[in-house]
Write a protein that holds these residues in place. Structure first.
Motif, mmCIF file in Angstrom:
data_model
loop_
_atom_site.group_PDB
_atom_site.id
_atom_site.type_symbol
_atom_site.label_atom_id
_atom_site.label_comp_id
_atom_site.label_asym_id
_atom_site.label_seq_id
_atom_site.Cartn_x
_atom_site.Cartn_y
_atom_site.Cartn_z
ATOM 1 N N VAL A 76 43.845 37.135 22.366
ATOM 2 C CA VAL A 76 42.519 37.709 22.090
ATOM 3 C C VAL A 76 42.046 37.254 20.703
ATOM 4 O O VAL A 76 40.875 36.925 20.499
ATOM 5 C CB VAL A 76 42.564 39.259 22.188
ATOM 6 N N ALA A 84 40.630 33.917 21.078
ATOM 7 C CA ALA A 84 39.376 33.922 21.827
ATOM 8 C C ALA A 84 38.235 34.517 21.000
ATOM 9 O O ALA A 84 37.130 33.968 20.943
ATOM 10 C CB ALA A 84 39.548 34.696 23.125
ATOM 11 N N VAL A 85 38.509 35.648 20.367
ATOM 12 C CA VAL A 85 37.447 36.285 19.584
ATOM 13 C C VAL A 85 37.282 35.513 18.280
ATOM 14 O O VAL A 85 38.157 35.532 17.416
ATOM 15 C CB VAL A 85 37.798 37.759 19.296
ATOM 16 N N ASN A 102 31.884 34.445 19.381
ATOM 17 C CA ASN A 102 31.525 35.766 19.908
ATOM 18 C C ASN A 102 30.440 36.416 19.066
ATOM 19 O O ASN A 102 29.562 37.091 19.583
ATOM 20 C CB ASN A 102 32.732 36.717 19.874
ATOM 21 N N SER A 107 34.162 30.440 24.330
ATOM 22 C CA SER A 107 34.541 31.746 23.836
ATOM 23 C C SER A 107 35.971 32.118 24.206
ATOM 24 O O SER A 107 36.647 32.830 23.475
ATOM 25 C CB SER A 107 33.543 32.749 24.412
ATOM 26 N N LEU A 108 36.436 31.637 25.353
ATOM 27 C CA LEU A 108 37.803 31.997 25.748
ATOM 28 C C LEU A 108 38.845 31.011 25.210
ATOM 29 O O LEU A 108 40.023 31.127 25.531
ATOM 30 C CB LEU A 108 37.896 32.064 27.271
ATOM 31 N N THR A 123 42.950 39.578 28.624
ATOM 32 C CA THR A 123 42.388 38.727 27.563
ATOM 33 C C THR A 123 40.909 38.428 27.834
ATOM 34 O O THR A 123 40.063 38.541 26.937
ATOM 35 C CB THR A 123 43.169 37.391 27.476
ATOM 36 N N ASN A 176 37.859 39.854 25.483
ATOM 37 C CA ASN A 176 36.973 38.916 24.790
ATOM 38 C C ASN A 176 35.505 39.193 25.128
ATOM 39 O O ASN A 176 34.646 39.238 24.261
ATOM 40 C CB ASN A 176 37.352 37.483 25.161
ATOM 41 N N GLU A 193 32.355 40.491 22.843
ATOM 42 C CA GLU A 193 31.124 39.720 22.835
ATOM 43 C C GLU A 193 29.902 40.643 23.056
ATOM 44 O O GLU A 193 28.885 40.543 22.392
ATOM 45 C CB GLU A 193 31.207 38.690 23.965
#
Ligand code: PFF
Length: 504
Positions: A18, A21-22, A26, A231-232, A259, A263, A267
């Protein structure tokens, strides 16, 4: 066989995924992308993209890393020796991204400090490009190193490489365990405050109001897939690397769902916070929300300082909180992306982790100084555009086509994921990866080529676009292929079938 490090707990792994991803995507990309592509109506293509490409690809990358237990090049080479170059290509892409992403985090570090005195004054735009970045007049001019950017940049690398020197469990996992909860708490405080500002309702209205007329446009669907992809952090080699540190018994499918939804949850929260704040600013200036919407560098470093200037109280606190959030979201992503090439170098050249961190991270840190010069912002903008459009998207396309159509391993990978996961993958997973994702990514790729050939990105001069954009993207591919020429250690490509410990 080899002694691969492992995550301490599954929660630690998920937090790290995470954390990767974040990121800035985001906070500064999603709100504007959603707004421009149909507002509330955008959620339909967005969710569709999440379920047909985002999560299926995440499951694929988790499964590749878990099954083949290697960095991206090693995992891909174990899947198919001839395809190893794809892993190195993804690593080279990650390497380029890390060099400029670090600089944006450095700006956020500086702005956390500037917030204490609202140092940007009444004209944050002039402050950013003039007083802070000392931006060159023309793209392509390097000028000199800007100390105000260079010093925080050194700090960013000290923190990042410091965490990476400590290893997977004591470094990456621990850092994410501290940074992600801190980020969430700080961000929630900002969102709650933003929601209670005058004008927030109008901002949210602009954000959520569905414009269904846009939904038929392919552009909107491409935007949704593009956002989900970036984003991922899929197609970056990151998730393959992170899942290679998982113990044998780990629920992969479930981890990918958690996950993916975490995310997207973040967002959405960012969309709410950013648009409440934009609504507030529009109300202060007596203009419609559409006039203040922005994204990227402009949103974070020009519009947000303006908003903070107008806050009714505790301006400095909210400034520091916002830029700390950017710094934390950025750092956890930077750590993940640097880890990809550290792991690759370690696997291939059999050097110690410390050497790989010092060498890989060191070179990236040195190159990042280019983006801390007077011309840095232009170089950054061009590299970012081209490496995303002709790096990540194309490499992601090659990845799915390779697995689904060339080596035809989807069924085996599905069986692997199912052998450790509660939720069993059905044929929908294979259809998403073998048909839907390649079609959308293929279309996106062609569109990107057409747009970038028709006109120079950002209106920049042709020479600059070629040297700082096209060549950077092509260079990543060439470097990827060159790295394949180095030989693996004997037995390195045997698939490890055993891992010791179990973690629930
Ligand atoms: N998912 C990340 C983001 O939204 O910003 C993408 C990313 C960018 C990951 C840069 C890692 C990175 F270094």
């Amino acid at each position: 066989m080899e002694n691969r490090p492992q995550w301490g707990t599954r929660a630690g792994f998920i937090l790290a995924a995470v954390g990767s991803a974040v990121g800035l995507g985001n906070i500064w990309r999603f709100p504007a992308v959603a707004y421009e592509n149909g507002g509330g109506a955008f959620f339909l293509p967005y969710l569709f993209a999440l379920l047909t490409a985002g999560i299926p690809l995440l499951i694929l990358e988790f499964t590749l890393g878990h099954k083949y237990k290697g960095s991206a090049p090693l995992s891909i080479a174990r899947l198919s020796k001839k395809s190893e170059w794809l892993g190195w290509w993804q690593l080279a892409i990650s390497f380029v991204i890390s060099t400029y992403y670090a600089v944006i985090i450095a700006w956020a570090f500086s702005y956390s400090k500037f917030s204490l005195s609202l140092a940007w004054g009444k004209e944050p735009g002039d402050f950013l490009f003039g007083d802070f970045l000392h931006l060159a007049e023309k793209p392509g001019q390097i000028g000199g190193v800007v100390p105000g950017v260079f010093i925080p940049l050194v700090l960013v690398w000290i923190v990042t490489l410091g965490v990476l020197f400590k290893g997977v469990k004591k470094g990456i996992e621990l850092a994410n365990k501290v940074m992600i909860p801190t980020l969430v708490v700080l961000f929630l405080i900002i969102v709650v405050r933003a929601l209670t500002l005058d004008g927030a309702a109008q901002g949210l209205d602009a954000f959520f109001k569905p414009d269904w007329s846009k939904i038929a446009s392919p552009k909107v669907w491409v935007a949704a897939y593009g956002q989900i992809f970036f984003s991922l952090s899929i197609g970056f080699a990151i998730m393959i690397t992170y899942s290679s540190y998982l113990p044998k018994k780990t629920d992969l499918t479930n981890s990918a769902f958690i996950t993916g939804f975490a995310n997207s949850g973040f967002e959405l929260l960012a969309g709410i916070g950013v648009f409440s704040a934009l609504g507030f600013m529009a109300a202060q200036q007596g203009v419609p929300v559409s006039e203040v919407v922005s994204a990227g560098v402009g949103l974070a470093f020009v519009v947000f300082p303006q908003i903070i200037n107008e806050f009714p109280a505790f301006n400095e606190f909210f400034g520091v909180a916002f830029f700390l959030c950017l710094s934390l979201a950025g750092l956890t992503s930077l750590i993940s992306i640097v880890e990809t090439y550290i792991a690759g170098v370690q696997d291939k050249f059999k050097v110690s982790r410390n050497k790989a961190v010092a060498f890989g991270g060191g070179i990236s840190a040195l190159l990042s100084i280019l983006f801390a010069t007077n011309g840095g912002l232009y170089f950054l903008d061009a590299a970012d555009n081209f490496i995303n459009q002709f790096g990540i998207v194309v490499a992601g396309f090659v990845e799915v086509v390779l697995v689904a159509w060339v080596v035809k391993e989807l069924k085996n990978l599905q069986a692997h994921a199912n052998s450790v996961s509660d939720v069993r993958l059905g044929s929908w997973w294979r259809i998403c990866l073998s048909i839907i994702t390649p079609i959308v990514l293929g279309y996106m790729m062609i569109q990107n080529f057409i747009t970038n050939i028709k006109e120079n990105y950002g209106g920049y001069p042709t020479g600059f676009v070629i040297s700082s954009g096209w060549l950077v993207a092509a260079g990543a591919l060439v470097v990827g292929i060159l790295f394949m020429l180095f030989k693996w250690d004997k037995n390195a490509l045997t698939v490890p079938s055993e891992q010791e410990k179990e973690v629930s």
